[in-house]
Design an enzyme around this catalytic site. Structure first.
Site, PDB file in Angstrom:
ATOM      1  N   SER A  96     -11.261  -0.429  -1.759  1.00  0.00           N
ATOM      2  CA  SER A  96     -12.257  -0.650  -2.815  1.00  0.00           C
ATOM      3  C   SER A  96     -12.516  -1.194  -3.985  1.00  0.00           C
ATOM      4  O   SER A  96     -13.593  -1.213  -4.464  1.00  0.00           O
ATOM      5  CB  SER A  96     -10.381   0.619  -4.152  1.00  0.00           C
ATOM      6  OG  SER A  96     -10.143   1.340  -4.363  1.00  0.00           O
ATOM      7  N   LYS A  98      -4.342  -7.300  -9.133  1.00  0.00           N
ATOM      8  CA  LYS A  98      -5.840  -6.690  -9.294  1.00  0.00           C
ATOM      9  C   LYS A  98      -6.444  -6.768 -10.972  1.00  0.00           C
ATOM     10  O   LYS A  98      -5.565  -6.067 -11.759  1.00  0.00           O
ATOM     11  CB  LYS A  98      -5.668  -5.617  -7.991  1.00  0.00           C
ATOM     12  CG  LYS A  98      -5.459  -5.638  -6.770  1.00  0.00           C
ATOM     13  CD  LYS A  98      -5.826  -4.662  -6.232  1.00  0.00           C
ATOM     14  CE  LYS A  98      -5.474  -4.706  -4.662  1.00  0.00           C
ATOM     15  NZ  LYS A  98      -5.248  -3.393  -4.254  1.00  0.00           N
ATOM     16  N   ARG A 101      -5.113   0.561   8.413  1.00  0.00           N
ATOM     17  CA  ARG A 101      -6.532  -0.569   8.382  1.00  0.00           C
ATOM     18  C   ARG A 101      -7.077  -1.260   9.699  1.00  0.00           C
ATOM     19  O   ARG A 101      -7.664  -1.481  10.199  1.00  0.00           O
ATOM     20  CB  ARG A 101      -7.900  -0.583   7.113  1.00  0.00           C
ATOM     21  CG  ARG A 101      -7.894   0.176   6.123  1.00  0.00           C
ATOM     22  CD  ARG A 101      -8.798  -0.388   4.856  1.00  0.00           C
ATOM     23  NE  ARG A 101      -7.597  -1.254   4.164  1.00  0.00           N
ATOM     24  CZ  ARG A 101      -8.050  -0.832   2.951  1.00  0.00           C
ATOM     25  NH1 ARG A 101      -8.838  -1.364   2.674  1.00  0.00           N
ATOM     26  NH2 ARG A 101      -6.921  -2.063   3.115  1.00  0.00           N
ATOM     27  N   HIS A 131      -8.678   7.058   1.001  1.00  0.00           N
ATOM     28  CA  HIS A 131      -7.310   6.792   1.035  1.00  0.00           C
ATOM     29  C   HIS A 131      -7.203   9.232   0.842  1.00  0.00           C
ATOM     30  O   HIS A 131      -6.376   9.452   1.057  1.00  0.00           O
ATOM     31  CB  HIS A 131      -7.721   6.281  -0.636  1.00  0.00           C
ATOM     32  CG  HIS A 131      -6.800   4.996  -1.520  1.00  0.00           C
ATOM     33  ND1 HIS A 131      -8.061   5.096  -1.870  1.00  0.00           N
ATOM     34  CD2 HIS A 131      -6.306   3.941  -0.742  1.00  0.00           C
ATOM     35  CE1 HIS A 131      -8.005   3.761  -2.598  1.00  0.00           C
ATOM     36  NE2 HIS A 131      -6.576   3.132  -1.602  1.00  0.00           N
TER      37      HIS A 131
HETATM   38  O1  PNS Z   1      -2.877  -0.376  -3.670  1.00  0.00           O
HETATM   39  P1  PNS Z   1      -2.624  -1.661  -3.526  1.00  0.00           P
HETATM   40  O2  PNS Z   1      -2.887  -2.765  -4.918  1.00  0.00           O
HETATM   41  O3  PNS Z   1      -2.156  -2.045  -2.133  1.00  0.00           O
HETATM   42  O4  PNS Z   1      -1.042  -1.406  -3.872  1.00  0.00           O
HETATM   43  C1  PNS Z   1       0.346  -2.247  -4.576  1.00  0.00           C
HETATM   44  C2  PNS Z   1       1.182  -1.695  -5.081  1.00  0.00           C
HETATM   45  C3  PNS Z   1       0.625  -1.022  -6.374  1.00  0.00           C
HETATM   46  C4  PNS Z   1       1.937  -0.237  -3.737  1.00  0.00           C
HETATM   47  C5  PNS Z   1       2.708  -3.000  -5.273  1.00  0.00           C
HETATM   48  O5  PNS Z   1       2.493  -3.533  -5.309  1.00  0.00           O
HETATM   49  C6  PNS Z   1       3.721  -2.093  -6.270  1.00  0.00           C
HETATM   50  O6  PNS Z   1       4.547  -0.903  -4.599  1.00  0.00           O
HETATM   51  N1  PNS Z   1       4.377  -2.196  -6.721  1.00  0.00           N
HETATM   52  C7  PNS Z   1       5.283  -1.362  -7.569  1.00  0.00           C
HETATM   53  C8  PNS Z   1       6.240  -2.381  -8.415  1.00  0.00           C
HETATM   54  C9  PNS Z   1       7.265  -2.944  -6.859  1.00  0.00           C
HETATM   55  O7  PNS Z   1       7.620  -2.315  -6.145  1.00  0.00           O
HETATM   56  N2  PNS Z   1       7.344  -3.820  -6.748  1.00  0.00           N
HETATM   57  C10 PNS Z   1       7.459  -4.147  -5.423  1.00  0.00           C
HETATM   58  C11 PNS Z   1       6.985  -3.916  -4.320  1.00  0.00           C
HETATM   59  S1  PNS Z   1       7.813  -4.562  -2.626  1.00  0.00           S
END
Ligand code: PNS
Length: 171
Positions: free
Chosen positions: A141, A54, A104, A30
């Site tokens: 993570s 998660k 990745r 990150h």
């Molecule tokens: O590190 P992660 O868990 O892969 O991140 C995923 C994250 C938190 C970026 C995604 O779940 C997100 O954007 N959540 C916020 C709610 C939202 O906008 N959802 C629609 C995504 S297209």
């Protein structure tokens, strides 16, 4: 039908990017992506979001603190937490012109591309992908938490403060 062209960042304003994620906890992978985003944009907002798929180990505030401790030497980076709402709305509120994500490999690509399309349709914000460095290609993570939970050494994959925080959690 295409949304109106993204107009979040007029030319006379600073270019802002958002690096969203669960960051539970932040890894050196990150940090690498965020530092490369900081080279490309005037300001980078790292936002800790809740991913309902998660189960978290660290609280949102702990994640923010670990991020701040890991990113303090990188110019133009701020860290925030948001526990509700769409990422697309967050980007519009902060007049961000891009979301920056690390890739990745193929699995990340398959996971990220639908989100990139969705965020673009919701708000017109672009997603910019940064190729993860080879040495962090396997670092996640989740994997790090698993190694730390079983007493393994994770110090080569996470900032020192994170290694200490993981050791404390599992002691
Ligand atoms: O590190 P992660 O868990 O892969 O991140 C995923 C994250 C938190 C970026 C995604 O779940 C997100 O954007 N959540 C916020 C709610 C939202 O906008 N959802 C629609 C995504 S297209």
């Amino acid at each position: 039908m295409a949304p109106e062209k993204c107009d979040n960042a007029p030319q006379n304003l600073r270019r802002v990017a958002v690096c969203p994620g669960s960051y539970d906890p932040v890894t050196l992978g990150h940090v690498d992506v965020i530092s490369r985003a900081a080279d490309l944009f005037d300001q980078v907002i790292v936002v800790v979001l809740t991913n309902p798929d998660k189960k978290g180990l660290f609280s949102p505030q702990e994640r923010v603190d670990l991020l701040n401790g890991s990113l303090d030497s990188i110019r133009g980076v701020v860290v925030e937490h948001r526990d509700h709402g769409l990422l697309a709305d967050f980007c519009q509120e902060h007049r961000a012109s891009a979301i920056v994500k690390g890739l990745r490999g193929e699995q990340d690509y398959r996971y990220e591309v639908p989100m990139a399309h969705t965020n673009w349709h919701l708000s017109g914000v672009e997603t910019v992908f940064v190729q993860s460095k080879a040495e962090y290609g396997h670092v996640s993570s989740s994997l790090i938490k698993d190694v730390a939970r079983h007493g393994g050494d994770v110090s080569r994959w996470v900032p020192a403060t994170v290694a200490t925080a993981l050791a404390d959690k599992f002691s």
